[in-house]
Design an enzyme around this catalytic site. Structure first.
Site, PDB file in Angstrom:
ATOM      1  N   ARG A   6       0.825  -1.201   0.000  1.00 26.62           N
ATOM      2  CA  ARG A   6       0.000   0.000   0.000  1.00 26.62           C
ATOM      3  C   ARG A   6       0.858   1.250   0.000  1.00 26.62           C
ATOM      4  O   ARG A   6       1.991   1.248   0.465  1.00 26.62           O
ATOM      5  CB  ARG A   6      -0.890   0.025   1.246  1.00 26.62           C
ATOM      6  N   ARG A  62       3.355   5.184 -16.401  1.00 26.40           N
ATOM      7  CA  ARG A  62       3.764   5.038 -17.805  1.00 26.40           C
ATOM      8  C   ARG A  62       5.074   5.766 -18.079  1.00 26.40           C
ATOM      9  O   ARG A  62       5.669   5.604 -19.138  1.00 26.40           O
ATOM     10  CB  ARG A  62       2.659   5.556 -18.734  1.00 26.40           C
ATOM     11  N   CYS A  74      -7.435   3.116 -12.376  1.00 25.95           N
ATOM     12  CA  CYS A  74      -7.778   4.187 -11.446  1.00 25.95           C
ATOM     13  C   CYS A  74      -9.261   4.102 -11.099  1.00 25.95           C
ATOM     14  O   CYS A  74     -10.074   3.679 -11.922  1.00 25.95           O
ATOM     15  CB  CYS A  74      -7.501   5.555 -12.063  1.00 25.95           C
ATOM     16  N   GLU A  77     -12.234   6.965  -4.688  1.00 19.28           N
ATOM     17  CA  GLU A  77     -12.277   6.538  -3.289  1.00 19.28           C
ATOM     18  C   GLU A  77     -13.690   6.784  -2.756  1.00 19.28           C
ATOM     19  O   GLU A  77     -14.402   7.658  -3.245  1.00 19.28           O
ATOM     20  CB  GLU A  77     -11.248   7.371  -2.500  1.00 19.28           C
ATOM     21  N   ARG A  89      -4.291   7.038  -3.374  1.00 18.47           N
ATOM     22  CA  ARG A  89      -3.913   5.784  -2.721  1.00 18.47           C
ATOM     23  C   ARG A  89      -3.540   4.754  -3.792  1.00 18.47           C
ATOM     24  O   ARG A  89      -4.074   4.790  -4.886  1.00 18.47           O
ATOM     25  CB  ARG A  89      -5.068   5.248  -1.877  1.00 18.47           C
ATOM     26  N   TYR A 107       3.705   6.023   2.943  1.00 15.70           N
ATOM     27  CA  TYR A 107       2.739   7.091   3.196  1.00 15.70           C
ATOM     28  C   TYR A 107       3.494   8.408   3.205  1.00 15.70           C
ATOM     29  O   TYR A 107       4.440   8.586   3.984  1.00 15.70           O
ATOM     30  CB  TYR A 107       2.011   6.858   4.526  1.00 15.70           C
ATOM     31  N   ARG A 115      -1.933   5.951   8.322  1.00 14.23           N
ATOM     32  CA  ARG A 115      -1.389   4.756   8.986  1.00 14.23           C
ATOM     33  C   ARG A 115      -0.052   5.091   9.656  1.00 14.23           C
ATOM     34  O   ARG A 115       0.993   4.608   9.239  1.00 14.23           O
ATOM     35  CB  ARG A 115      -1.196   3.623   7.980  1.00 14.23           C
TER      36      ARG A 115
END
Length: 127
Positions: A6, A62, A74, A77, A89, A107, A115
Site C-alpha cells: 500500500r 507510464r 484508477c 475513493e 492511494r 505514506y 497509517r
C-alpha cells in the site's frame, strides 16, 4: 506468495503536474523500499478522492518504461465525511517472498496520518 503493498500521498492542488509528480515519487519509493521488479507485479489499483479530477495518476507509471505491460486501473475513493482531502492511494499486487510484516508501505505528505503505525523512515514521513 502474493502480497499487497500500500501507499498514499496527497497533493496541495488538483493540477496534472502535481498529481503526476507526487504519484511518481510515491511509486519510486514503494519500488525502492520493497525491491519491486515490474515482472513480479500482477496489477496496480490507484484510487483518488473526489477532489482530484485533472488527470489519471496511472499516467505517472507510464513514465517508467519497464512498467509498460503492468495493468493499472484508477478509481474513485469512497466519499467518507471528514476524510483526508486530495489523496491518492495505491495498492500494488506483487509476487514476493518477503514476509507480510516486512513489507514497507509508503505514506507521504498529509497521508502519513492514515497509517502512522506503518511509517517507514524519515524520508517517507515528508509533510
Amino acid at each position: 506468495m502474493v502480497r499487497g503493498i500500500r501507499g498514499a500521498t496527497t497533493v496541495k492542488e488538483d493540477r496534472e503536474d502535481e498529481i503526476l509528480k507526487e504519484t511518481e515519487y510515491m511509486v519510486q519509493q514503494l519500488v525502492k523500499e520493497n525491491e519491486v521488479n515490474p515482472e513480479d507485479v500482477a496489477q496496480v489499483l490507484i484510487t483518488v478522492t473526489d477532489d482530484i479530477s485533472s488527470t489519471f495518476p496511472a499516467k505517472a507509471l507510464r513514465r517508467f518504461p519497464e512498467w509498460k505491460y503492468v495493468p493499472v486501473m484508477c478509481a474513485r475513493e469512497i466519499a467518507v465525511p471528514n476524510s483526508l482531502e486530495k489523496c491518492i492511494r495505491i495498492m500494488v499486487t506483487v509476487n514476493s517472498q518477503t514476509p507480510q510484516e516486512q513489507i514497507n508501505h509508503i505514506y507521504l505528505n498529509n497521508a502519513v496520518q492514515l497509517r502512522p503505525d506503518l511509517l517507514l523512515t524519515d524520508e517517507a514521513k515528508k509533510v
